[in-house]
Scaffold this motif. Structure first.
Motif, PDB file in Angstrom:
ATOM      1  N   PHE A 276      35.804  23.163  50.310  1.00 15.19           N
ATOM      2  CA  PHE A 276      36.940  24.188  50.631  1.00 15.19           C
ATOM      3  C   PHE A 276      37.126  25.309  49.505  1.00 15.19           C
ATOM      4  O   PHE A 276      38.175  25.652  49.393  1.00 15.19           O
ATOM      5  CB  PHE A 276      38.119  23.400  51.010  1.00 15.19           C
ATOM      6  CG  PHE A 276      38.284  22.804  52.201  1.00 15.19           C
ATOM      7  CD1 PHE A 276      39.122  23.339  53.348  1.00 15.19           C
ATOM      8  CD2 PHE A 276      37.486  21.636  52.910  1.00 15.19           C
ATOM      9  CE1 PHE A 276      38.949  22.573  54.410  1.00 15.19           C
ATOM     10  CE2 PHE A 276      37.557  20.827  53.823  1.00 15.19           C
ATOM     11  CZ  PHE A 276      38.302  21.743  54.718  1.00 15.19           C
ATOM     12  N   ILE A 277      36.047  25.512  48.852  1.00 15.90           N
ATOM     13  CA  ILE A 277      36.232  26.561  47.765  1.00 15.90           C
ATOM     14  C   ILE A 277      36.467  27.812  48.144  1.00 15.90           C
ATOM     15  O   ILE A 277      37.284  28.839  47.698  1.00 15.90           O
ATOM     16  CB  ILE A 277      34.941  26.472  46.815  1.00 15.90           C
ATOM     17  CG1 ILE A 277      35.094  27.305  45.510  1.00 15.90           C
ATOM     18  CG2 ILE A 277      33.882  26.933  47.658  1.00 15.90           C
ATOM     19  CD1 ILE A 277      33.971  26.990  44.624  1.00 15.90           C
ATOM     20  N   PHE A 278      36.039  28.242  49.581  1.00 10.60           N
ATOM     21  CA  PHE A 278      36.438  29.437  50.065  1.00 10.60           C
ATOM     22  C   PHE A 278      37.721  29.639  50.205  1.00 10.60           C
ATOM     23  O   PHE A 278      38.372  30.849  50.195  1.00 10.60           O
ATOM     24  CB  PHE A 278      35.637  29.638  51.370  1.00 10.60           C
ATOM     25  CG  PHE A 278      35.637  31.033  51.937  1.00 10.60           C
ATOM     26  CD1 PHE A 278      34.928  32.214  51.475  1.00 10.60           C
ATOM     27  CD2 PHE A 278      36.272  31.336  52.993  1.00 10.60           C
ATOM     28  CE1 PHE A 278      34.976  33.295  52.017  1.00 10.60           C
ATOM     29  CE2 PHE A 278      36.446  32.455  53.622  1.00 10.60           C
ATOM     30  CZ  PHE A 278      35.687  33.509  53.207  1.00 10.60           C
ATOM     31  N   SER A 279      38.674  28.639  50.486  1.00 16.23           N
ATOM     32  CA  SER A 279      40.022  28.725  50.694  1.00 16.23           C
ATOM     33  C   SER A 279      40.643  29.375  49.449  1.00 16.23           C
ATOM     34  O   SER A 279      41.665  29.940  49.422  1.00 16.23           O
ATOM     35  CB  SER A 279      40.583  27.423  50.972  1.00 16.23           C
ATOM     36  OG  SER A 279      39.953  26.940  52.299  1.00 16.23           O
ATOM     37  N   ILE A 280      40.078  28.715  48.166  1.00 11.71           N
ATOM     38  CA  ILE A 280      40.509  29.229  46.895  1.00 11.71           C
ATOM     39  C   ILE A 280      40.271  30.798  46.646  1.00 11.71           C
ATOM     40  O   ILE A 280      40.878  31.426  46.190  1.00 11.71           O
ATOM     41  CB  ILE A 280      40.087  28.399  46.006  1.00 11.71           C
ATOM     42  CG1 ILE A 280      40.585  26.692  46.031  1.00 11.71           C
ATOM     43  CG2 ILE A 280      40.579  28.814  44.648  1.00 11.71           C
ATOM     44  CD1 ILE A 280      41.900  26.532  46.005  1.00 11.71           C
ATOM     45  N   ALA A 281      38.954  31.238  47.002  1.00  8.00           N
ATOM     46  CA  ALA A 281      38.602  32.490  46.992  1.00  8.00           C
ATOM     47  C   ALA A 281      39.539  33.496  47.878  1.00  8.00           C
ATOM     48  O   ALA A 281      39.950  34.470  47.434  1.00  8.00           O
ATOM     49  CB  ALA A 281      37.220  32.721  47.570  1.00  8.00           C
ATOM     50  N   CYS A 282      39.937  32.889  48.940  1.00  4.23           N
ATOM     51  CA  CYS A 282      40.989  33.756  49.809  1.00  4.23           C
ATOM     52  C   CYS A 282      42.278  33.813  49.187  1.00  4.23           C
ATOM     53  O   CYS A 282      42.923  34.808  49.243  1.00  4.23           O
ATOM     54  CB  CYS A 282      40.927  33.077  51.390  1.00  4.23           C
ATOM     55  SG  CYS A 282      39.490  33.040  52.336  1.00  4.23           S
ATOM     56  N   GLU A 283      42.468  32.673  48.639  1.00  5.05           N
ATOM     57  CA  GLU A 283      44.010  32.535  48.075  1.00  5.05           C
ATOM     58  C   GLU A 283      44.216  33.610  46.768  1.00  5.05           C
ATOM     59  O   GLU A 283      44.947  34.368  46.726  1.00  5.05           O
ATOM     60  CB  GLU A 283      44.439  31.311  47.688  1.00  5.05           C
ATOM     61  CG  GLU A 283      45.868  31.088  47.066  1.00  5.05           C
ATOM     62  CD  GLU A 283      46.273  29.710  46.567  1.00  5.05           C
ATOM     63  OE1 GLU A 283      47.147  29.670  46.389  1.00  5.05           O
ATOM     64  OE2 GLU A 283      45.213  29.024  46.454  1.00  5.05           O
ATOM     65  N   GLU A 284      42.903  33.603  45.968  1.00 10.12           N
ATOM     66  CA  GLU A 284      43.060  34.352  44.746  1.00 10.12           C
ATOM     67  C   GLU A 284      42.438  35.772  44.895  1.00 10.12           C
ATOM     68  O   GLU A 284      43.090  36.529  44.252  1.00 10.12           O
ATOM     69  CB  GLU A 284      41.973  33.637  43.840  1.00 10.12           C
ATOM     70  CG  GLU A 284      42.393  32.315  43.330  1.00 10.12           C
ATOM     71  CD  GLU A 284      41.838  31.766  42.032  1.00 10.12           C
ATOM     72  OE1 GLU A 284      42.366  30.575  41.548  1.00 10.12           O
ATOM     73  OE2 GLU A 284      40.729  32.371  41.914  1.00 10.12           O
ATOM     74  N   LEU A 285      41.529  35.981  45.924  1.00  5.76           N
ATOM     75  CA  LEU A 285      41.236  37.347  46.115  1.00  5.76           C
ATOM     76  C   LEU A 285      41.696  38.210  47.158  1.00  5.76           C
ATOM     77  O   LEU A 285      41.442  39.357  47.403  1.00  5.76           O
ATOM     78  CB  LEU A 285      39.620  37.387  46.146  1.00  5.76           C
ATOM     79  CG  LEU A 285      39.001  36.622  44.771  1.00  5.76           C
ATOM     80  CD1 LEU A 285      37.373  36.726  45.069  1.00  5.76           C
ATOM     81  CD2 LEU A 285      39.331  37.353  43.838  1.00  5.76           C
ATOM     82  N   GLY A 286      42.357  37.437  48.225  1.00  7.23           N
ATOM     83  CA  GLY A 286      42.986  38.037  49.433  1.00  7.23           C
ATOM     84  C   GLY A 286      41.927  38.312  50.421  1.00  7.23           C
ATOM     85  O   GLY A 286      40.741  37.810  50.378  1.00  7.23           O
ATOM     86  N   LEU A 287      42.334  38.741  51.506  1.00  9.98           N
ATOM     87  CA  LEU A 287      41.552  38.912  52.671  1.00  9.98           C
ATOM     88  C   LEU A 287      40.286  40.232  52.221  1.00  9.98           C
ATOM     89  O   LEU A 287      38.981  40.155  52.628  1.00  9.98           O
ATOM     90  CB  LEU A 287      42.287  39.741  53.885  1.00  9.98           C
ATOM     91  CG  LEU A 287      41.528  40.211  55.128  1.00  9.98           C
ATOM     92  CD1 LEU A 287      40.885  39.060  55.699  1.00  9.98           C
ATOM     93  CD2 LEU A 287      42.349  40.894  55.910  1.00  9.98           C
ATOM     94  N   VAL A 288      40.675  41.098  51.334  1.00  8.54           N
ATOM     95  CA  VAL A 288      39.707  42.007  50.840  1.00  8.54           C
ATOM     96  C   VAL A 288      38.561  41.214  50.124  1.00  8.54           C
ATOM     97  O   VAL A 288      37.445  41.788  50.276  1.00  8.54           O
ATOM     98  CB  VAL A 288      40.425  43.075  49.791  1.00  8.54           C
ATOM     99  CG1 VAL A 288      39.205  43.973  49.383  1.00  8.54           C
ATOM    100  CG2 VAL A 288      41.535  43.857  50.942  1.00  8.54           C
TER     101      VAL A 288
END
Length: 408
Positions: A302-314
């Motif tokens: 689930f590392i992509f979820s963290i990427a979404c939280e920290e970097l946002g949709l962009v």
């Protein structure tokens, strides 16, 4: 009484000449291949791989330091535990990728058969009850520990692609027949993917089936068999998801994770909260809140979820665009290879990468039920990263012998 072997009919002068000509053509092709193997690699593909690996390490460092600090017994209070180990494999894997890219990929012919045998033996060892070298974690036995810990399914993926590429490239028109073009490959896929599914490792089985099916399709099998296989696959997925009890609960709480958000639906509900918390621009690199022991497997599946939280949709969109560019470039290389063997190798490894990225992102966003599948170049797992980079090295090796193009 000993039996004597019947003597072979001596070759005629014309047959000897034909045999010599075939040998000479093979020598000329190998010599030409050796010269072509000295050409430049596809720089675009190489840079995309290295960029994704570097971004993956940065996200892993951010995502993993809380669990490394609080939970990892061998290195408690070492927040860099996961990052340091992954960093070593990333450097080693990059070196292996560049080294493999210098080898003539034609030398892989014949290696696939041996890899199939080895992978089947390893997969059988995994599912043998009470096997001391088999490692069980989180309800699944997917690893062997023989000096180092590894997943035999990773070897099986490489074995299927290498063997299929060699075998299919030799058959040409025979691929349209059921006997030669479908039956032997379907049997191998069922055996290998079946052993992986028994672990249980459904996502690994899907990757093997997906790569193998894509290679058979490119190899020239009849579309009728493609439709039949697709129907059978849908049926098997239905049985796996809705009949087998182990997976049925996953489907129920996939459809409504909030029905039991504190237990069965906890992982998916936390993943959706994590993704939603990022908004458009994200909270900022390193500023995730959910990684502080709220989201399970935050540094792995689930590392992509963290990427979404920290970097946002962009930021997440940019990562997905980089994966899309890498996959499209892989298929571009496949279209410009000099022989069927190279084309099939690249199609196999690129399709496997594409399916794995799609499945991981679909799982963490709730598009598909939760399965244990990692995100290439991002998720923690040293041997998996090493094998992934070696596979990219094979594609780069093929790219050295591409047909000349006006624009690269």
């Amino acid at each position: 009484m000993t039996q004597t072997r019947p003597r072979r009919r001596p070759l005629t002068h014309q047959e000897k000449l034909a045999l010599q000509e075939r040998k000479q053509r093979r020598r000329e092709k190998m010599e030409e291949s050796r010269e072509l193997a000295k050409g430049p690699i596809d720089l675009t593909f190489c840079l995309l791989v290295m960029l994704l690996t570097a971004i993956g390490l940065v996200i892993l460092l951010s995502a993993s330091f809380p669990s490394a600090y609080y939970e990892k017994a061998p290195s408690r209070h070492n927040p860099l535990y996961y990052f340091e180990k992954q960093g070593v494999f990333a450097v080693l894997g990059t070196a292996v990728m560049l080294l493999v890219s210098k080898f003539n990929y034609q030398r892989l012919r014949g290696a696939g058969r041996a890899l199939i045998y080895v992978s089947v033996i390893f997969l059988i060892l995994v599912i043998i009850p009470h096997n001391p070298i088999a490692v069980t974690a989180k309800g699944a036995t997917r690893w062997l520990k023989i000096g180092i810990q590894f997943q035999p399914s990773e070897i099986a993926k490489v074995a299927i692609i290498t063997y299929f590429a060699d075998s299919i490239s030799r058959k040409k028109d025979k691929m349209r027949s059921f006997r030669y073009g479908v039956l032997p490959y379907a049997f191998i896929l069922v055996v290998v993917a079946g052993l992986v599914a028994v672990e249980p490792h459904l996502s690994g089985a899907i990757l093997i089936l997906g790569a193998g099916a894509a290679m058979m399709l490119v190899g020239g099998i009849n579309w009728i068999w493609v439709g039949t296989a697709a129907g059978a696959a849908v049926g098997m997925v239905y049985v796996a998801l809705f009949v087998i009890g182990y997976n049925k609960s996953r489907v129920i709480y996939w459809l409504d994770p909030w029905a039991d958000a504190a237990d069965k639906g906890y992982q998916l509900s936390q993943s959706l909260i994590t993704i939603g918390s990022g908004g458009l621009w994200g909270l900022g690199l390193g500023k995730s809140r959910q990684k502080f022991l709220f989201l399970p497997e935050e540094h792995n599946d689930f590392i992509f979820s963290i990427a979404c939280e920290e970097l946002g949709l962009v930021g997440a969109g940019i990562i997905m665009l980089l994966f899309a560019a890498l996959i499209l470039r892989g298929y571009w290389i496949a279209l410009h290879t000099r022989d069927r063997f190279g084309t099939l190798l690249v199609v196999g490894f690129t399709t496997q990468l594409a399916v794995q990225v799609f499945l991981n992102i679909s799982v963490v966003t709730g598009l598909l039920p939760t399965t244990g599948i990692s995100l290439p170049f991002f998720s923690y797992g040293g041997t998996a990263l090493l094998i992934q980079l070696a596979e990219m090295g094979v594609i780069l090796s093929v790219s050295r012998q591409m047909k000349p193009t006006k624009a690269g």
